[in-house]
Design an enzyme around this catalytic site. Sequence first.
Site, PDB file in Angstrom:
ATOM      1  N   ARG A 215       0.582  -1.287   0.072  1.00  0.00           N
ATOM      2  CA  ARG A 215       0.046  -0.089   0.184  1.00  0.00           C
ATOM      3  C   ARG A 215       0.729   1.139   0.139  1.00  0.00           C
ATOM      4  O   ARG A 215       0.246   2.356   0.392  1.00  0.00           O
ATOM      5  CB  ARG A 215      -0.841   0.132   1.496  1.00  0.00           C
ATOM      6  CG  ARG A 215      -2.127  -1.177   1.238  1.00  0.00           C
ATOM      7  CD  ARG A 215      -3.353  -0.923   1.937  1.00  0.00           C
ATOM      8  NE  ARG A 215      -3.927  -1.988   1.898  1.00  0.00           N
ATOM      9  CZ  ARG A 215      -4.060  -2.946   2.807  1.00  0.00           C
ATOM     10  NH1 ARG A 215      -3.262  -3.150   3.720  1.00  0.00           N
ATOM     11  NH2 ARG A 215      -4.982  -4.087   2.571  1.00  0.00           N
TER      12      ARG A 215
ATOM     13  N   LYS B 190       4.178  11.308 -11.332  1.00  0.00           N
ATOM     14  CA  LYS B 190       3.613  10.511 -12.286  1.00  0.00           C
ATOM     15  C   LYS B 190       4.220   9.143 -12.441  1.00  0.00           C
ATOM     16  O   LYS B 190       5.418   9.227 -12.589  1.00  0.00           O
ATOM     17  CB  LYS B 190       3.571  11.212 -13.726  1.00  0.00           C
ATOM     18  CG  LYS B 190       2.053  12.170 -13.710  1.00  0.00           C
ATOM     19  CD  LYS B 190       1.949  12.658 -15.268  1.00  0.00           C
ATOM     20  CE  LYS B 190       1.228  14.007 -15.177  1.00  0.00           C
ATOM     21  NZ  LYS B 190       0.976  14.362 -16.526  1.00  0.00           N
TER      22      LYS B 190
ATOM     23  N   GLU C  42      12.841  19.605 -24.208  1.00  0.00           N
ATOM     24  CA  GLU C  42      11.870  19.605 -22.975  1.00  0.00           C
ATOM     25  C   GLU C  42      12.586  20.610 -22.174  1.00  0.00           C
ATOM     26  O   GLU C  42      11.618  21.491 -21.645  1.00  0.00           O
ATOM     27  CB  GLU C  42      11.867  18.487 -22.109  1.00  0.00           C
ATOM     28  CG  GLU C  42      11.485  17.265 -22.755  1.00  0.00           C
ATOM     29  CD  GLU C  42       9.848  17.316 -22.541  1.00  0.00           C
ATOM     30  OE1 GLU C  42       9.090  18.495 -21.969  1.00  0.00           O
ATOM     31  OE2 GLU C  42       9.151  16.411 -23.055  1.00  0.00           O
TER      32      GLU C  42
ATOM     33  N   LYS D 204       9.415  23.419 -13.063  1.00  0.00           N
ATOM     34  CA  LYS D 204       8.526  22.046 -13.138  1.00  0.00           C
ATOM     35  C   LYS D 204       7.821  21.917 -11.660  1.00  0.00           C
ATOM     36  O   LYS D 204       6.700  21.746 -11.339  1.00  0.00           O
ATOM     37  CB  LYS D 204       9.103  20.733 -13.407  1.00  0.00           C
ATOM     38  CG  LYS D 204       8.298  19.462 -13.376  1.00  0.00           C
ATOM     39  CD  LYS D 204       7.914  18.560 -14.358  1.00  0.00           C
ATOM     40  CE  LYS D 204       7.010  17.603 -14.003  1.00  0.00           C
ATOM     41  NZ  LYS D 204       6.860  16.238 -14.627  1.00  0.00           N
TER      42      LYS D 204
ATOM     43  N   GLU E 231      -3.203  17.666 -12.245  1.00  0.00           N
ATOM     44  CA  GLU E 231      -3.279  18.008 -13.635  1.00  0.00           C
ATOM     45  C   GLU E 231      -4.673  18.292 -13.668  1.00  0.00           C
ATOM     46  O   GLU E 231      -5.521  18.089 -14.955  1.00  0.00           O
ATOM     47  CB  GLU E 231      -2.854  17.030 -14.652  1.00  0.00           C
ATOM     48  CG  GLU E 231      -2.661  17.665 -15.882  1.00  0.00           C
ATOM     49  CD  GLU E 231      -2.030  16.859 -16.908  1.00  0.00           C
ATOM     50  OE1 GLU E 231      -1.004  16.085 -16.655  1.00  0.00           O
ATOM     51  OE2 GLU E 231      -2.425  16.671 -17.935  1.00  0.00           O
TER      52      GLU E 231
ATOM     53  N   ARG F  91      -1.162  22.412 -14.648  1.00  0.00           N
ATOM     54  CA  ARG F  91      -0.011  21.419 -15.135  1.00  0.00           C
ATOM     55  C   ARG F  91      -0.079  21.001 -16.950  1.00  0.00           C
ATOM     56  O   ARG F  91       0.922  20.349 -17.238  1.00  0.00           O
ATOM     57  CB  ARG F  91      -0.210  20.034 -14.116  1.00  0.00           C
ATOM     58  CG  ARG F  91       0.811  19.137 -14.510  1.00  0.00           C
ATOM     59  CD  ARG F  91       0.858  18.257 -13.128  1.00  0.00           C
ATOM     60  NE  ARG F  91       2.083  17.134 -13.385  1.00  0.00           N
ATOM     61  CZ  ARG F  91       2.574  16.289 -12.534  1.00  0.00           C
ATOM     62  NH1 ARG F  91       1.704  16.311 -11.428  1.00  0.00           N
ATOM     63  NH2 ARG F  91       3.573  15.432 -12.810  1.00  0.00           N
TER      64      ARG F  91
ATOM     65  N   ASN G  19       2.377  20.205 -21.491  1.00  0.00           N
ATOM     66  CA  ASN G  19       2.242  19.256 -22.487  1.00  0.00           C
ATOM     67  C   ASN G  19       2.568  20.325 -23.803  1.00  0.00           C
ATOM     68  O   ASN G  19       2.068  19.742 -25.062  1.00  0.00           O
ATOM     69  CB  ASN G  19       0.925  18.788 -22.551  1.00  0.00           C
ATOM     70  CG  ASN G  19       0.757  17.629 -21.275  1.00  0.00           C
ATOM     71  OD1 ASN G  19       1.790  17.119 -20.998  1.00  0.00           O
ATOM     72  ND2 ASN G  19      -0.331  17.455 -20.827  1.00  0.00           N
TER      73      ASN G  19
ATOM     74  N   HIS H  47       3.352  18.764 -26.937  1.00  0.00           N
ATOM     75  CA  HIS H  47       3.203  17.229 -27.026  1.00  0.00           C
ATOM     76  C   HIS H  47       2.109  16.777 -27.732  1.00  0.00           C
ATOM     77  O   HIS H  47       2.084  15.560 -28.135  1.00  0.00           O
ATOM     78  CB  HIS H  47       3.012  16.881 -25.601  1.00  0.00           C
ATOM     79  CG  HIS H  47       4.151  16.916 -24.702  1.00  0.00           C
ATOM     80  ND1 HIS H  47       5.031  18.071 -24.599  1.00  0.00           N
ATOM     81  CD2 HIS H  47       4.857  16.148 -24.050  1.00  0.00           C
ATOM     82  CE1 HIS H  47       6.327  17.678 -23.885  1.00  0.00           C
ATOM     83  NE2 HIS H  47       6.236  16.648 -23.549  1.00  0.00           N
TER      84      HIS H  47
ATOM     85  N   HIS I 165       3.640  13.679 -29.726  1.00  0.00           N
ATOM     86  CA  HIS I 165       3.106  12.377 -29.556  1.00  0.00           C
ATOM     87  C   HIS I 165       2.440  11.776 -30.631  1.00  0.00           C
ATOM     88  O   HIS I 165       2.975  10.620 -31.029  1.00  0.00           O
ATOM     89  CB  HIS I 165       2.180  12.443 -28.589  1.00  0.00           C
ATOM     90  CG  HIS I 165       2.483  12.395 -26.856  1.00  0.00           C
ATOM     91  ND1 HIS I 165       1.738  12.970 -26.128  1.00  0.00           N
ATOM     92  CD2 HIS I 165       3.819  12.236 -26.433  1.00  0.00           C
ATOM     93  CE1 HIS I 165       2.440  12.948 -24.774  1.00  0.00           C
ATOM     94  NE2 HIS I 165       3.637  12.473 -25.016  1.00  0.00           N
TER      95      HIS I 165
ATOM     96  N   HIS J  35      11.974  11.563 -28.122  1.00  0.00           N
ATOM     97  CA  HIS J  35      10.847  12.150 -27.536  1.00  0.00           C
ATOM     98  C   HIS J  35      11.119  13.838 -27.572  1.00  0.00           C
ATOM     99  O   HIS J  35      10.133  14.389 -28.060  1.00  0.00           O
ATOM    100  CB  HIS J  35      10.542  11.725 -26.219  1.00  0.00           C
ATOM    101  CG  HIS J  35       9.489  12.410 -25.514  1.00  0.00           C
ATOM    102  ND1 HIS J  35       8.130  12.242 -25.818  1.00  0.00           N
ATOM    103  CD2 HIS J  35       9.541  13.627 -24.550  1.00  0.00           C
ATOM    104  CE1 HIS J  35       7.388  13.171 -24.993  1.00  0.00           C
ATOM    105  NE2 HIS J  35       8.125  13.775 -24.251  1.00  0.00           N
TER     106      HIS J  35
HETATM  107  N1  GLY Z   1       5.473  15.237 -18.094  1.00  0.00           N
HETATM  108  C1  GLY Z   1       4.448  16.090 -17.815  1.00  0.00           C
HETATM  109  C2  GLY Z   1       3.939  16.354 -16.213  1.00  0.00           C
HETATM  110  O1  GLY Z   1       4.651  15.700 -15.403  1.00  0.00           O
HETATM  111  O2  GLY Z   1       2.900  16.752 -16.102  1.00  0.00           O
END
Ligand code: GLY
Length: 356
Positions: free
Chosen positions: A121, A143, A185, A224, A234, A238, A242, A245, A249, A262
């Site tokens: 957990r 993430k 990036e 960031k 997000e 947030r 992107n 992206h 993508h 990328h």
């Molecule tokens: N890679 C984008 C984010 O972490 O929200």
Amino acid sequence: MKSIQVELGARSYPIHVKSGLLHNIPKILSDYNHGQKWMIISQYNLMELFGFDLLNQLKENGYQIDFITLPVGESAKSMNEFSRVISQMVEFNCDRSASILALGGGVVGDVAGFVAASFMRGIDYFQIPTTLLAMVDSAIGGKTGINIAEGKNLVGAIYQPKGVLVDPEILASLPKEEVTAGLGEVIKYGAIWDYHFLNDIAGWMKNLDTFPYEDAIAKSCEIKSEVVSKDEREGGLRRILNFGHTIGHALESHLGYGRIRHGEAVALGMKCAGYISHKLGLLKKDEQSNLVETINRLPLPKLRHINGNHLMPFIKTDKKSEKGTLNFVVLEGLGNATTTTEVTEDLIRESLKVLN
Ligand code: GLY
């Protein structure tokens, strides 16, 4: 050492950025070591490059530590690998007090982070990113996740690490093209958040051999962490991370993973997004040119014959995951991003001409 705090109340954590930091990890982690079991989760090639040294240093300093490796590539982000790692954690006698060190790029960080989020957990973990992309992006913000047959990152959690330890010296051991591709990036952070940083990057990129990675990484991490602190899940802000992206993508999916990096795809996607921002009257012509000139300092792949018929199916998949609405990230001036639902399919198709 530059230390940046990701402010998330009780779940706040530091990002430490320093060349040579990898040799100092036993000391940096000493406050977190209470005699528990530690696990490095990495890849075998990374263990050979840095992991075995790290393991030995930690052992010599009294840490109880072992390691588990994942296969190289996206195949590591699978239910099978996830469940194999969890079983190995049990075999190594890990319990609820165990801590994980995720040593690797985005794939390792995603899987190791998700193992940390779910084992018993939830246990503590630290990110030790080994690619420029992971240093400035995926290792920060919590993430984590894996892919299933139905889609990428469909299983996962937002689960913050206890710390992110960044050693820019690691970049010297990577192929140069891998590192410069990651600069896409870094440019993104200047474009979406800080015009002065974008100007600095443009100047630094005149000579990629002398690019000050440590400063650029620290500033990117600062941006960031500010964005994540304001919108961890997000819900809105947030999303600006992107920028570039949506089309990036789509390019990766259309060309096939491994055919374009990328960071390169994001750089090309930012050129299109700059065009779209200008057409919407949000970005002045000279600002768009400034962005394009900066991006063009990267050694980008030449793409031919990319058109809307190739990319729109993938862009529509993105749209599906946003409940039918495409939230497109645009610039309202350099250093200031926002999202809009006003970007039409025709405008996306028109913007692709900047790629040819
Ligand atoms: N890679 C984008 C984010 O972490 O929200």
